[in-house]
Each structure stands twice: as C-alpha cells, then as structure tokens.
Motif scaffolding. Structure first.
Motif, PDB file in Angstrom:
ATOM      1  N   GLY A   9       0.814  -1.230   0.000  1.00 14.34           N
ATOM      2  CA  GLY A   9       0.000   0.000   0.000  1.00 14.34           C
ATOM      3  C   GLY A   9       0.837   1.265   0.000  1.00 14.34           C
ATOM      4  N   ALA A  10       2.104   1.156  -0.425  1.00 17.30           N
ATOM      5  CA  ALA A  10       3.012   2.315  -0.363  1.00 17.30           C
ATOM      6  C   ALA A  10       2.606   3.425  -1.322  1.00 17.30           C
ATOM      7  CB  ALA A  10       4.445   1.869  -0.670  1.00 17.30           C
ATOM      8  N   PHE A  13      -2.611   6.760   0.301  1.00 18.57           N
ATOM      9  CA  PHE A  13      -2.511   7.961   1.149  1.00 18.57           C
ATOM     10  C   PHE A  13      -1.601   7.721   2.362  1.00 18.57           C
ATOM     11  CE2 PHE A  13      -5.032   9.521   5.006  1.00 18.57           C
ATOM     12  CZ  PHE A  13      -4.234  10.644   5.204  1.00 18.57           C
ATOM     13  N   HIS A  36       0.136  -0.450 -12.507  1.00 15.98           N
ATOM     14  CA  HIS A  36      -0.555   0.783 -12.910  1.00 15.98           C
ATOM     15  C   HIS A  36      -0.275   1.953 -11.975  1.00 15.98           C
ATOM     16  CE1 HIS A  36      -3.585  -1.005 -10.093  1.00 15.98           C
ATOM     17  NE2 HIS A  36      -3.646   0.247  -9.721  1.00 15.98           N
ATOM     18  N   SER A  37       0.257   1.684 -10.786  1.00 13.20           N
ATOM     19  CA  SER A  37       0.524   2.813  -9.881  1.00 13.20           C
ATOM     20  C   SER A  37       2.014   3.007  -9.590  1.00 13.20           C
ATOM     21  CB  SER A  37      -0.263   2.676  -8.578  1.00 13.20           C
ATOM     22  OG  SER A  37      -0.533   1.354  -8.275  1.00 13.20           O
ATOM     23  N   GLN A  55      -2.522 -10.520  -4.719  1.00 15.50           N
ATOM     24  CA  GLN A  55      -3.024 -11.766  -5.315  1.00 15.50           C
ATOM     25  C   GLN A  55      -1.898 -12.616  -5.916  1.00 15.50           C
ATOM     26  OE1 GLN A  55      -4.702  -8.718  -5.756  1.00 15.50           O
ATOM     27  NE2 GLN A  55      -6.201  -9.391  -4.259  1.00 15.50           N
ATOM     28  N   VAL A  77     -10.726   0.463   0.329  1.00 18.02           N
ATOM     29  CA  VAL A  77     -11.554   1.367   1.127  1.00 18.02           C
ATOM     30  C   VAL A  77     -12.812   1.798   0.378  1.00 18.02           C
ATOM     31  CG1 VAL A  77      -9.594   2.203   2.485  1.00 18.02           C
ATOM     32  CG2 VAL A  77     -10.217   3.413   0.414  1.00 18.02           C
ATOM     33  N   SER A 113      -5.465  -2.179  10.298  1.00 17.21           N
ATOM     34  CA  SER A 113      -6.887  -2.493  10.259  1.00 17.21           C
ATOM     35  C   SER A 113      -7.636  -1.172  10.322  1.00 17.21           C
ATOM     36  CB  SER A 113      -7.237  -3.434  11.413  1.00 17.21           C
ATOM     37  OG  SER A 113      -8.599  -3.770  11.361  1.00 17.21           O
ATOM     38  N   PRO A 150      -6.766   2.482  13.457  1.00 16.88           N
ATOM     39  CA  PRO A 150      -6.896   3.940  13.474  1.00 16.88           C
ATOM     40  C   PRO A 150      -8.352   4.331  13.252  1.00 16.88           C
ATOM     41  CG  PRO A 150      -5.471   3.177  11.662  1.00 16.88           C
ATOM     42  CD  PRO A 150      -6.168   1.976  12.223  1.00 16.88           C
ATOM     43  N   PRO A 151      -8.751   5.494  13.803  1.00 17.66           N
ATOM     44  CA  PRO A 151     -10.049   6.063  13.414  1.00 17.66           C
ATOM     45  C   PRO A 151      -9.850   6.772  12.077  1.00 17.66           C
ATOM     46  CG  PRO A 151      -8.914   7.542  14.901  1.00 17.66           C
ATOM     47  CD  PRO A 151      -7.979   6.377  14.679  1.00 17.66           C
ATOM     48  N   ARG A 159      -8.216  11.587   0.539  1.00 18.13           N
ATOM     49  CA  ARG A 159      -9.319  11.936  -0.370  1.00 18.13           C
ATOM     50  C   ARG A 159     -10.675  11.892   0.317  1.00 18.13           C
ATOM     51  NH1 ARG A 159      -8.898   7.904  -5.095  1.00 18.13           N
ATOM     52  NH2 ARG A 159      -8.249   6.542  -3.406  1.00 18.13           N
TER      53      ARG A 159
HETATM   54  N1  LIG Z   1      -7.600   6.614   5.444  1.00 17.71           N
HETATM   55  C1  LIG Z   1      -8.196   6.359   6.605  1.00 17.71           C
HETATM   56  O1  LIG Z   1      -8.855   7.242   7.197  1.00 17.71           O
HETATM   57  C2  LIG Z   1      -8.054   5.004   7.252  1.00 17.71           C
HETATM   58  C3  LIG Z   1      -8.563   4.835   8.546  1.00 17.71           C
HETATM   59  C4  LIG Z   1      -8.433   3.580   9.148  1.00 17.71           C
HETATM   60  C5  LIG Z   1      -7.825   2.543   8.483  1.00 17.71           C
HETATM   61  N2  LIG Z   1      -7.354   2.723   7.211  1.00 17.71           N
HETATM   62  C6  LIG Z   1      -6.718   1.590   6.535  1.00 17.71           C
HETATM   63  O2  LIG Z   1      -5.421   1.972   6.142  1.00 17.71           O
HETATM   64  C7  LIG Z   1      -5.054   1.316   4.920  1.00 17.71           C
HETATM   65  C8  LIG Z   1      -4.592   2.354   3.901  1.00 17.71           C
HETATM   66  O3  LIG Z   1      -5.640   3.280   3.664  1.00 17.71           O
HETATM   67  P1  LIG Z   1      -5.463   4.520   2.675  1.00 17.71           P
HETATM   68  O4  LIG Z   1      -6.423   5.553   3.120  1.00 17.71           O
HETATM   69  O5  LIG Z   1      -4.019   4.849   2.528  1.00 17.71           O
HETATM   70  O6  LIG Z   1      -6.028   3.870   1.323  1.00 17.71           O
HETATM   71  P2  LIG Z   1      -5.669   4.224  -0.203  1.00 17.71           P
HETATM   72  O7  LIG Z   1      -5.146   5.598  -0.339  1.00 17.71           O
HETATM   73  O8  LIG Z   1      -6.868   3.834  -0.985  1.00 17.71           O
HETATM   74  O9  LIG Z   1      -4.473   3.219  -0.552  1.00 17.71           O
HETATM   75  C9  LIG Z   1      -4.704   1.842  -0.671  1.00 17.71           C
HETATM   76  C10 LIG Z   1      -3.412   1.160  -1.049  1.00 17.71           C
HETATM   77  O10 LIG Z   1      -3.662  -0.251  -1.146  1.00 17.71           O
HETATM   78  C11 LIG Z   1      -3.156  -0.713  -2.387  1.00 17.71           C
HETATM   79  N3  LIG Z   1      -3.897  -1.890  -2.858  1.00 17.71           N
HETATM   80  C12 LIG Z   1      -5.230  -2.029  -2.990  1.00 17.71           C
HETATM   81  N4  LIG Z   1      -5.533  -3.247  -3.461  1.00 17.71           N
HETATM   82  C13 LIG Z   1      -4.349  -3.898  -3.627  1.00 17.71           C
HETATM   83  C14 LIG Z   1      -3.983  -5.189  -4.099  1.00 17.71           C
HETATM   84  N5  LIG Z   1      -4.899  -6.072  -4.492  1.00 17.71           N
HETATM   85  N6  LIG Z   1      -2.666  -5.515  -4.149  1.00 17.71           N
HETATM   86  C15 LIG Z   1      -1.725  -4.622  -3.760  1.00 17.71           C
HETATM   87  N7  LIG Z   1      -2.010  -3.387  -3.313  1.00 17.71           N
HETATM   88  C16 LIG Z   1      -3.309  -3.030  -3.249  1.00 17.71           C
HETATM   89  C17 LIG Z   1      -3.324   0.469  -3.327  1.00 17.71           C
HETATM   90  O11 LIG Z   1      -2.507   0.283  -4.454  1.00 17.71           O
HETATM   91  P3  LIG Z   1      -2.768   1.113  -5.836  1.00 17.71           P
HETATM   92  O12 LIG Z   1      -2.124   2.470  -5.613  1.00 17.71           O
HETATM   93  O13 LIG Z   1      -2.089   0.271  -6.839  1.00 17.71           O
HETATM   94  O14 LIG Z   1      -4.255   1.203  -6.022  1.00 17.71           O
HETATM   95  C18 LIG Z   1      -2.863   1.603  -2.418  1.00 17.71           C
HETATM   96  O15 LIG Z   1      -1.460   1.655  -2.375  1.00 17.71           O
HETATM   97  C19 LIG Z   1      -6.295   0.530   4.474  1.00 17.71           C
HETATM   98  O16 LIG Z   1      -6.142  -0.814   4.874  1.00 17.71           O
HETATM   99  C20 LIG Z   1      -7.430   1.180   5.258  1.00 17.71           C
HETATM  100  O17 LIG Z   1      -8.456   0.230   5.517  1.00 17.71           O
HETATM  101  C21 LIG Z   1      -7.457   3.939   6.574  1.00 17.71           C
END
Ligand SMILES: NC(=O)c1ccc[n+]([C@@H]2O[C@H](COP(=O)([O-])OP(=O)(O)OC[C@H]3O[C@@H](n4cnc5c(N)ncnc54)[C@H](OP(=O)(O)O)[C@@H]3O)[C@@H](O)[C@H]2O)c1
Length: 315
Positions: A9-10, A13, A36-37, A55, A77, A113, A150-151, A159
């Motif tokens: 997920g690097a 966000f 793609h990213s 996968q 998400v 999580s 995290p909340p 976003r």
């Molecule tokens: N943002 C929040 O407020 C928040 C709060 C609590 C928990 N979280 C958790 O924190 C984590 C990160 O959230 P975020 O807000 O940073 O989400 P995000 O910006 O949507 O980033 C998601 C990341 O996961 C990668 N990803 C998705 N499907 C994948 C797959 N099949 N194989 C490999 N990589 C994959 C994406 O890769 P691509 O760039 O290639 O799409 C992206 O790097 C998530 O698990 C989320 O549930 C977030």
C-alpha cells in the motif's frame, strides 16, 4: 547495516507518508507496487519497488525476503459488494500472512486495520476489516503481530476527510453524523510515528490496538466545526444532511457503480458508518505496550495539512 522493511500500500494515502518516514529513519523499504501505480512511488535511495500485488504470492515472497518486519497498508476502502472488500482486506491478509510464515527468520507483522472493525455489522468494509484481523490472529501462530485500528485519518493526500474540511474552511459544514455522535481522529504523521515506535520498541505483545489523537474522548461535529472556525476566523454554517437523503444518494450511487463498474465511496454501508454514534478510540493499551503518544491535536494537524492559521495562507 540498514534494517529492511516490507510495505504494502506504499502508493496510497497512508503508505506514501509512512514510506517517506521510514526512509528518513534509515530503513531500507521494499514496497509492493502494482504496475498501474508504479509512477506514484517516488524514486528515492532506500526505496525498492517490488512489482506485484496481494493476489500474486511470488511477488509477496520477493517482497518479504530479508525483511525484518512487514507493514501491511494495502486495503480496499471503496467498493459496493462484500466481495469487493474481502478480496483485498481478508484474502490479501491471508495471502501475506502465509508468505510471512514461510520466511526464515519470520518478520514481525503489523497490519493496518481500522476502528471500523469494532462494528462489523455496519458495512462490508467494516466486516472485511474485522475478518482480516481474525485471519491474522488465527493464522499467525508464534509470529509477532499487531493490528492497528486507526479512526478516520487525515493529512496531505487524503481523499475522504480533506474535502469535508475544505468545505468547512469555505464556510459550509455538511453535518453527516447524528447529533451527539463522537468521533476520534488521527493526523497521518501521528500514525506513522506509532508505526516507527512499534518498530523501534522491539518485542510488543501481539494483539489489536486502537489509536487516536491528543483528544481523549474524541470530537462532536460541533467541536470539529469550532476548530475549523477558529483556524479560519470565520463563521461556518452547519448544513445537517438528513439520514434519508444520504441513504437515497448512497443507494443511487451503489446502483450506478454496479452498472458502470467503479468503486464508490458513498454507499449504504458508508452511510451506516457515518451515522454510527461512537467512533471514539482509546490509546491506552498501545501507549502501555510501546510508549507511543500522539503529538497532534486536530488544530495542529489541520494547520500542517491545510496551511491554515497563518497570515496570508489557506486552501
Ligand atoms: N484513510 C483512513 O482514514 C483510514 C482509517 C483507518 C484505516 N485505514 C486503513 O489503512 C489502509 C490504507 O488506507 P489509505 O487511506 O491509505 O487507502 P488508499 O489511499 O486507498 O491506498 C490503498 C493502497 O492499497 C493498495 N492496494 C489495494 N488493493 C491492492 C492489491 N490487491 N494488491 C496490492 N495493493 C493493493 C493500493 O494500491 P494502488 O495504488 O495500486 O491502487 C494503495 O497503495 C487501508 O487498509 C485502510 O483500511 C485507513
């Protein structure tokens, strides 16, 4: 010798900010990157892209080889169906744990999580995060693991929360939650600091840990609006959005998304999450386990994110 960490997920966000902090702290970061990213991963000494996905277990094996720890930030998400979320948030965790267990020595394992996992009945997202935690706990055996809950996290590149804060900054506050609801928030740099602290703390009791910012007990919508109002030095008009309206919009959104195949944010499940009265997190267990304390209030986090609160600045 630099320590090596595997990050998923690097390109997202949270992962983008975390990777930056890890490299700055001297870690050699191996970052799982989907083709793609790949362009979103900055070229940086200390950052090694590993092409693949959750996968693709061969790519995960390559990612984890030589890693002292893995931080699993990848997650779905947005989506409509349970399958949309489970494919990444449950099956992805299982796949990564399986590959981690096959390494020798085994890496320490941190999974991002969500506080949503506390209320799995609300949405497919919440349920998938809960099932992901169960999978990790059930499979890990004697591998050291933690799941951070995290909340809502905000900061540069977010976003979800930032558009809401931007509206408030312009003088209009859409109120999405119930009167009396309370939410914890977390500035993204505090979350990164917690991950770094876990890495530096050495051994930590395996388990699930909640995180929140410097405000124990969270915020009401009125308190959030008051913080933005003070930072912007302006009156903000509250616009309560009735639950029925949100539900109708979400239902239309989900139907359209199914028809044309995109992953929407506002779905019926998201509305139930937004209307949930208690999203207050509690740092106590994590602070006791690794000594981490949050450093930013909402006011400070918004100042850093939006540039608010200083002369001639603002978004
Ligand atoms: N943002 C929040 O407020 C928040 C709060 C609590 C928990 N979280 C958790 O924190 C984590 C990160 O959230 P975020 O807000 O940073 O989400 P995000 O910006 O949507 O980033 C998601 C990341 O996961 C990668 N990803 C998705 N499907 C994948 C797959 N099949 N194989 C490999 N990589 C994959 C994406 O890769 P691509 O760039 O290639 O799409 C992206 O790097 C998530 O698990 C989320 O549930 C977030």
């Amino acid at each position: 010798m630099s320590r090596t960490i595997a990050v998923t997920g690097a390109t997202g966000f949270i992962g983008t900010m975390l990777t930056k902090h890890l490299v700055t702290a001297g870690w050699h970061v191996k970052a799982l990157t989907r083709p793609h990213s790949a362009h979103r991963l900055p070229a940086s000494a200390g950052l090694e892209p590993v092409s693949g996905s959750l996968q693709d277990s061969a790519s995960l094996d390559c990612l984890l080889q030589g890693a002292d720890a893995v931080v699993h930030c990848a997650g779905a998400v947005r989506g409509v169906t349970a399958a949309d979320f489970n494919a990444v948030n449950v099956e992805g965790v299982k796949q990564l744990v399986r590959v981690a267990l096959a390494q020798s020595p085994r890496p320490r394992f941190l999974s991002l999580s969500s506080l949503a996992a506390r209320a799995p009945q609300l949405s497919h997202y919440a349920s998938s995060k809960h099932l992901g935690e169960e999978a990790l706990a059930g499979m890990a055996g004697d591998m050291e693991w933690v799941a951070f809950r995290p909340p809502a996290v905000y900061g540069p590149g977010d976003r979800e929360m930032l558009p809401l804060f931007q509206w408030m900054g312009r003088g209009i506050a859409p109120v999405l939650g119930e009167t009396g609801a309370r939410v914890s928030l977390l500035y993204v740099e505090d979350l990164c600091a917690a991950v770094l602290r876990w890495l530096d703390a050495g051994q930590c009791r395996s388990g699930i840990y909640e995180l929140n910012d410097t405000r124990a007990g969270g915020y009401s919508w009125d308190e959030i609006i008051a913080v933005v109002s003070a930072l912007r030095d302006r009156r903000i008009i509250r616009v309560p959005l009735p639950a029925a309206l949100l539900r109708s919009l979400a239902a239309m959104n989900a139907t359209t998304a199914r028809l044309i195949g995109y992953a929407p944010m506002l779905t019926p499940g998201k509305v139930r999450e937004l209307r949930h009265p208690d999203w207050v997190a509690d740092n106590t267990a994590l602070t006791a386990a690794i000594g981490w304390q949050p450093g930013f209030s909402l006011q400070e986090g918004l100042q850093r994110t939006m540039g608010w609160g200083g002369p001639g600045r603002g978004a």
